[in-house]
Design a protein around this motif. Structure first.
Motif, PDB file in Angstrom:
ATOM      1  N   PHE A 188       0.853  -1.181   0.000  1.00 11.97           N
ATOM      2  CA  PHE A 188       0.000   0.000   0.000  1.00 11.97           C
ATOM      3  C   PHE A 188       0.892   1.235   0.000  1.00 11.97           C
ATOM      4  O   PHE A 188       2.085   1.161   0.257  1.00 11.97           O
ATOM      5  N   GLU A 189       0.301   2.370  -0.306  1.00 15.79           N
ATOM      6  CA  GLU A 189       1.063   3.613  -0.415  1.00 15.79           C
ATOM      7  C   GLU A 189       0.896   4.472   0.832  1.00 15.79           C
ATOM      8  O   GLU A 189      -0.182   4.538   1.415  1.00 15.79           O
ATOM      9  N   VAL A 190       1.978   5.107   1.208  1.00 11.80           N
ATOM     10  CA  VAL A 190       2.003   6.051   2.326  1.00 11.80           C
ATOM     11  C   VAL A 190       2.606   7.345   1.806  1.00 11.80           C
ATOM     12  O   VAL A 190       3.538   7.324   1.007  1.00 11.80           O
ATOM     13  N   VAL A 191       2.050   8.462   2.235  1.00 12.47           N
ATOM     14  CA  VAL A 191       2.625   9.751   1.854  1.00 12.47           C
ATOM     15  C   VAL A 191       3.145  10.457   3.097  1.00 12.47           C
ATOM     16  O   VAL A 191       2.588  10.328   4.186  1.00 12.47           O
ATOM     17  N   GLU A 192       4.252  11.158   2.917  1.00  9.97           N
ATOM     18  CA  GLU A 192       4.783  12.010   3.987  1.00  9.97           C
ATOM     19  C   GLU A 192       4.581  13.448   3.561  1.00  9.97           C
ATOM     20  O   GLU A 192       5.043  13.885   2.508  1.00  9.97           O
ATOM     21  N   PHE A 193       3.861  14.200   4.377  1.00 13.19           N
ATOM     22  CA  PHE A 193       3.621  15.603   4.097  1.00 13.19           C
ATOM     23  C   PHE A 193       4.784  16.441   4.609  1.00 13.19           C
ATOM     24  O   PHE A 193       5.559  16.012   5.461  1.00 13.19           O
ATOM     25  N   ARG A 194       4.909  17.623   4.095  1.00 15.77           N
ATOM     26  CA  ARG A 194       5.999  18.524   4.501  1.00 15.77           C
ATOM     27  C   ARG A 194       5.992  18.814   5.990  1.00 15.77           C
ATOM     28  O   ARG A 194       7.007  19.136   6.572  1.00 15.77           O
ATOM     29  N   ASN A 195       4.829  18.700   6.638  1.00 18.35           N
ATOM     30  CA  ASN A 195       4.752  18.951   8.082  1.00 18.35           C
ATOM     31  C   ASN A 195       5.241  17.759   8.910  1.00 18.35           C
ATOM     32  O   ASN A 195       5.204  17.783  10.130  1.00 18.35           O
ATOM     33  N   GLY A 196       5.684  16.668   8.227  1.00 15.13           N
ATOM     34  CA  GLY A 196       6.224  15.501   8.925  1.00 15.13           C
ATOM     35  C   GLY A 196       5.221  14.412   9.214  1.00 15.13           C
ATOM     36  O   GLY A 196       5.573  13.379   9.773  1.00 15.13           O
ATOM     37  N   ALA A 197       3.955  14.595   8.842  1.00 16.79           N
ATOM     38  CA  ALA A 197       2.923  13.592   9.081  1.00 16.79           C
ATOM     39  C   ALA A 197       2.920  12.545   7.970  1.00 16.79           C
ATOM     40  O   ALA A 197       3.087  12.869   6.801  1.00 16.79           O
ATOM     41  N   PHE A 198       2.738  11.283   8.367  1.00 18.14           N
ATOM     42  CA  PHE A 198       2.608  10.174   7.426  1.00 18.14           C
ATOM     43  C   PHE A 198       1.154   9.723   7.425  1.00 18.14           C
ATOM     44  O   PHE A 198       0.548   9.565   8.489  1.00 18.14           O
ATOM     45  N   GLU A 199       0.589   9.520   6.216  1.00 16.45           N
ATOM     46  CA  GLU A 199      -0.807   9.115   6.104  1.00 16.45           C
ATOM     47  C   GLU A 199      -0.979   8.081   4.998  1.00 16.45           C
ATOM     48  O   GLU A 199      -0.177   8.015   4.071  1.00 16.45           O
ATOM     49  N   SER A 200      -2.063   7.295   5.129  1.00 14.09           N
ATOM     50  CA  SER A 200      -2.419   6.295   4.124  1.00 14.09           C
ATOM     51  C   SER A 200      -3.933   6.225   4.017  1.00 14.09           C
ATOM     52  O   SER A 200      -4.646   6.440   5.011  1.00 14.09           O
ATOM     53  N   GLY A 201      -4.417   5.892   2.841  1.00 21.12           N
ATOM     54  CA  GLY A 201      -5.851   5.723   2.641  1.00 21.12           C
ATOM     55  C   GLY A 201      -6.413   4.525   3.391  1.00 21.12           C
ATOM     56  O   GLY A 201      -7.620   4.431   3.581  1.00 21.12           O
ATOM     57  N   LEU A 202      -5.544   3.608   3.830  1.00 19.41           N
ATOM     58  CA  LEU A 202      -6.011   2.459   4.600  1.00 19.41           C
ATOM     59  C   LEU A 202      -6.527   2.864   5.977  1.00 19.41           C
ATOM     60  O   LEU A 202      -7.384   2.184   6.542  1.00 19.41           O
ATOM     61  N   ILE A 262       6.639   3.643  10.328  1.00 17.62           N
ATOM     62  CA  ILE A 262       6.668   2.426  11.141  1.00 17.62           C
ATOM     63  C   ILE A 262       5.414   2.348  12.004  1.00 17.62           C
ATOM     64  O   ILE A 262       4.744   1.314  12.058  1.00 17.62           O
ATOM     65  N   GLU A 263       5.076   3.442  12.678  1.00 16.74           N
ATOM     66  CA  GLU A 263       3.864   3.474  13.501  1.00 16.74           C
ATOM     67  C   GLU A 263       2.630   3.209  12.657  1.00 16.74           C
ATOM     68  O   GLU A 263       1.720   2.489  13.069  1.00 16.74           O
ATOM     69  N   LEU A 264       2.590   3.791  11.467  1.00 16.69           N
ATOM     70  CA  LEU A 264       1.452   3.598  10.577  1.00 16.69           C
ATOM     71  C   LEU A 264       1.326   2.123  10.189  1.00 16.69           C
ATOM     72  O   LEU A 264       0.248   1.538  10.273  1.00 16.69           O
ATOM     73  N   ALA A 265       2.430   1.494   9.777  1.00 15.64           N
ATOM     74  CA  ALA A 265       2.400   0.084   9.377  1.00 15.64           C
ATOM     75  C   ALA A 265       1.987  -0.816  10.547  1.00 15.64           C
ATOM     76  O   ALA A 265       1.218  -1.765  10.365  1.00 15.64           O
ATOM     77  N   GLN A 266       2.461  -0.509  11.736  1.00 18.41           N
ATOM     78  CA  GLN A 266       2.080  -1.298  12.908  1.00 18.41           C
ATOM     79  C   GLN A 266       0.592  -1.163  13.186  1.00 18.41           C
ATOM     80  O   GLN A 266      -0.076  -2.139  13.532  1.00 18.41           O
ATOM     81  N   ASP A 267       0.034   0.018  13.011  1.00 21.56           N
ATOM     82  CA  ASP A 267      -1.399   0.232  13.209  1.00 21.56           C
ATOM     83  C   ASP A 267      -2.210  -0.504  12.147  1.00 21.56           C
ATOM     84  O   ASP A 267      -3.289  -1.022  12.427  1.00 21.56           O
ATOM     85  N   VAL A 268      -1.699  -0.571  10.919  1.00 24.38           N
ATOM     86  CA  VAL A 268      -2.369  -1.354   9.882  1.00 24.38           C
ATOM     87  C   VAL A 268      -2.457  -2.810  10.304  1.00 24.38           C
ATOM     88  O   VAL A 268      -3.518  -3.438  10.234  1.00 24.38           O
ATOM     89  N   ILE A 269      -1.358  -3.367  10.791  1.00 23.52           N
ATOM     90  CA  ILE A 269      -1.349  -4.757  11.250  1.00 23.52           C
ATOM     91  C   ILE A 269      -2.319  -4.952  12.403  1.00 23.52           C
ATOM     92  O   ILE A 269      -3.059  -5.934  12.447  1.00 23.52           O
ATOM     93  N   ASP A 270      -2.333  -4.018  13.331  1.00 22.60           N
ATOM     94  CA  ASP A 270      -3.176  -4.141  14.522  1.00 22.60           C
ATOM     95  C   ASP A 270      -4.665  -3.947  14.243  1.00 22.60           C
ATOM     96  O   ASP A 270      -5.504  -4.469  14.957  1.00 22.60           O
ATOM     97  N   ASN A 271      -5.003  -3.174  13.194  1.00 22.21           N
ATOM     98  CA  ASN A 271      -6.405  -2.762  13.025  1.00 22.21           C
ATOM     99  C   ASN A 271      -7.092  -3.185  11.736  1.00 22.21           C
ATOM    100  O   ASN A 271      -8.290  -2.996  11.612  1.00 22.21           O
ATOM    101  N   ILE A 272      -6.358  -3.720  10.783  1.00 21.42           N
ATOM    102  CA  ILE A 272      -6.986  -4.110   9.524  1.00 21.42           C
ATOM    103  C   ILE A 272      -6.812  -5.612   9.317  1.00 21.42           C
ATOM    104  O   ILE A 272      -5.677  -6.098   9.244  1.00 21.42           O
ATOM    105  N   SER A 273      -7.921  -6.317   9.230  1.00 21.65           N
ATOM    106  CA  SER A 273      -7.818  -7.769   9.035  1.00 21.65           C
ATOM    107  C   SER A 273      -7.225  -8.047   7.655  1.00 21.65           C
ATOM    108  O   SER A 273      -7.424  -7.285   6.719  1.00 21.65           O
ATOM    109  N   GLY A 274      -6.483  -9.094   7.537  1.00 25.60           N
ATOM    110  CA  GLY A 274      -5.814  -9.417   6.285  1.00 25.60           C
ATOM    111  C   GLY A 274      -4.354  -9.029   6.288  1.00 25.60           C
ATOM    112  O   GLY A 274      -3.603  -9.404   5.395  1.00 25.60           O
TER     113      GLY A 274
END
Length: 88
Positions: A51-65, A75-87
């Motif tokens: 999946f795709e992740v974007v980093e904004f100039r303000n330092g925030a990382f976001e994903s449509g997931l 890293i935090e985003l990917a860990q949250d995907v594992i913890d909260n999205i089945s599959g």
């Protein structure tokens, strides 16, 4: 710490990590942001599901997931995907 987990001086994340038995890899994608809001685009793979992740100039990382959520690292985003999205 193995070689893949070392941060390079110009990166904010390692090339790969493991979390809860899953391999997570990070790689840069080409970006052409004409509005200059994005710093970079990343491809994140969790056990070969990408999946795709974007980093904004303000330092925030976001994903449509995980809409409406911002993270201070991919890293935090990917860990949250594992913890909260089945599959993952």
């Amino acid at each position: 710490m193995n070689e893949n987990n070392k941060h390079t001086p110009d990166e904010k994340y390692p090339k790969s990590i493991e979390y809860k038995g899953r391999k997570i890899t990070f790689s840069k994608l080409p970006s052409s942001d004409k509005n200059q809001k994005l710093l970079q685009r990343l491809k994140v793979e969790i056990n070969d599901e990408a999946f795709e992740v974007v980093e904004f100039r303000n330092g925030a990382f976001e994903s449509g997931l995980l809409p409406y959520s911002s993270y201070s690292s991919p890293i935090e985003l990917a860990q949250d995907v594992i913890d909260n999205i089945s599959g993952f």
